[in-house]
Design an enzyme around this catalytic site. Structure first.
Site, PDB file in Angstrom:
ATOM      1  N   GLY A  57      34.272  49.742  32.163  1.00 26.84           N
ATOM      2  CA  GLY A  57      32.873  49.400  32.372  1.00 26.84           C
ATOM      3  C   GLY A  57      32.484  49.548  33.828  1.00 26.84           C
ATOM      4  N   ILE A  89      31.846  47.320  36.269  1.00 29.39           N
ATOM      5  CA  ILE A  89      32.532  46.537  37.298  1.00 29.39           C
ATOM      6  C   ILE A  89      33.937  47.069  37.578  1.00 29.39           C
ATOM      7  CG2 ILE A  89      33.486  44.262  37.843  1.00 29.39           C
ATOM      8  CD1 ILE A  89      30.945  43.041  36.672  1.00 29.39           C
ATOM      9  N   GLU A 112      46.169  46.192  30.049  1.00 33.23           N
ATOM     10  CA  GLU A 112      46.095  46.491  28.623  1.00 33.23           C
ATOM     11  C   GLU A 112      45.437  47.831  28.384  1.00 33.23           C
ATOM     12  OE1 GLU A 112      42.290  44.217  26.769  1.00 33.23           O
ATOM     13  OE2 GLU A 112      43.972  42.951  27.288  1.00 33.23           O
ATOM     14  N   GLY A 139      42.585  40.176  25.886  1.00 31.41           N
ATOM     15  CA  GLY A 139      43.692  39.895  26.793  1.00 31.41           C
ATOM     16  C   GLY A 139      43.328  39.088  28.012  1.00 31.41           C
TER      17      GLY A 139
END
Length: 438
Positions: free
Chosen positions: A217, A219, A238, A336
């Site tokens: 994404g 960020i 992950e 996660g």
């Protein structure tokens, strides 16, 4: 029997393959970009043949037509994560969500808490020894294959061969469907001024030689864009995004100082663009391992200078983080986040850091701004990461440190990084809440 003979004897159409699904079965779909669309479409097309079939998965990039109300007598969605295409089924009452930490899913499958009657997966074409790679989804997919009574596979010649614990022999698969189509891709995010500012604050907490966990994404990509002057970074995450490819090719990521799996980019699933899929294909630098290894807090704790960066929807004055619900509505899942937050806190070198990074506000369709920093979490919301676990919170207005802080000091620190439009109102709420001056 030679594996080629097995292959030929088990090759069939998608319609023939899904006839192995029986009434009352639980069907587990491979995760995210590895979902076998041809098999899923055939299953939905033959809905009249099924009754009370449970479909379980986590993130899906597919259409999820089995969650439509007209199929509720045939299919029941029971997800361990909720995506845009499965969300409505929960609101309509015929879909269900199961809260679970990502790293525990394989053990739930092994123990029979999540029984698997049929695993439907997508794999690469077999190599000369008859092994296929599960490609972009190792996570719980590998355990589903081992535990399933029946394994159905879409063999897609565009699935990349990714190294690690990803290989399934032809003899372990009960029916094959040959296809050829590109993997689903995620659009590159728009990175605005707020994300760039957040990226800079996050980068200030990342030392040379750090091991990183990031999602996908605006960020995470903004953070990666601010790391070009760093050295010897490693990846234990992950998943990764295209930005990791750029930093690897620039020499910033080399994994040379990782305490475990040195020199390797360790992931459990992949989701990105073709650029990412091409990068991981037959690349010995990248290794995919099951999620009960990658996301296990005990594994994460062994990573040197571990820095995990996650996002959230809302955080209250006490530091309670809401990431997967909006009031009573299940929006996504725990995934996660807590795995990495706790793993970083347990770091054996004492240098682990966990960061909640988010824009200070979200804009509604009508242009109204809503503060993500609030006095109280919304009624009905579930706390994803509790206040004892939260470490750093970052918005475009700065960094708030949470650990070891009183409730008063936590609230003050959070208000200081809230959007200016909301600060006065938050200060008033602070004084009412704590009977103290800001």
């Amino acid at each position: 029997m030679d594996w080629k003979e097995i292959y030929e004897s088990r090759k069939c159409t998608a319609e023939e393959a899904v006839q192995r699904i029986k009434n009352g079965d639980r069907v587990v779909l491979a995760h995210c970009a590895a979902e076998p669309i041809a098999l899923v479409d055939a299953m939905v097309a033959g809905a009249e043949n099924y009754k009370n079939v449970t479909v379980s998965q986590m993130v899906t990039l597919g259409k999820s037509e089995y969650t439509k109300p007209e199929y509720k007598e045939h299919f029941r969605f029971e997800g361990w994560f909720v995506s845009a295409s499965t969300r409505n089924s929960l609101a309509e009452g015929h879909g269900q969500f199961v809260p679970v930490y990502f790293h525990e899913v394989p053990s739930y499958i092994r123990k029979g808490i999540f029984p698997v009657d049929v695993a439907m997966i997508m794999v690469s074409t077999p190599d000369r020894n008859g092994f296929c790679s599960v490609g972009v989804s190792c996570d719980f997919t590998m355990q589903a294959v081992k535990s399933a009574k029946v394994v159905l596979a879409e063999i897609n010649d565009q699935v990349p061969v990714v190294y690690g614990e990803t290989f399934v022999h032809i003899s372990e698969i009960d029916a094959f469907v040959e296809t050829s189509h590109p993997l689903p891709e995620m659009k590159l995010p728009n990175i605005g001024e707020a994300e760039i500012a957040i990226g800079k604050y996050c980068a200030s907490l990342i030392e040379d030689g750090s091991t990183l966990q990031l999602g996908i994404g605006a960020i995470p990509d903004a953070v990666l864009s601010q790391l070009k002057d760093k050295k010897h970074l490693g990846i234990h995450s992950e998943m990764i995004s295209d930005g990791v490819v750029d930093l690897y090719e620039a020499g910033v990521i080399d994994g040379s100082q990782k305490s475990i799996d040195p020199g390797k980019i360790i992931v459990t699933f992949l989701m990105g663009t073709k650029k990412l899929y091409d990068f991981v294909a037959n690349n010995p630098i990248v290794e995919m391992k099951p999620v009960d290894y990658v996301n296990n807090p005990v594994t994460i704790a062994q990573c040197s200078k571990m820095v995990c960066i996650n996002s959230c929807l809302q955080i209250d004055f006490m530091g309670q983080v809401v990431s997967d619900t909006i009031g009573t509505k299940q929006f996504s899942g725990v995934g996660g986040q807590v795995d990495f937050v706790r793993g970083a806190a347990m770091s054996t070198d004492g240098k682990g850091k966990s960061i909640m990074a988010m824009p200070s506000v979200v804009m509604k369709k009508d242009g109204t701004l809503i503060s993500k920093i609030v006095p109280f979490i919304e009624h009905g919301s579930a706390v994803t990461t509790n206040r004892q676990d939260v470490d750093y919170v970052i918005t475009e207005y700065g960094i708030a440190e949470m650990k070891g802080k009183t409730l008063h000091d936590r609230a003050r620190a959070l208000i200081k990084i809230a959007h200016p439009e909301f600060r006065e109102g938050l200060k008033e709420e602070f004084e009412k809440r704590f009977n103290a001056q800001f």
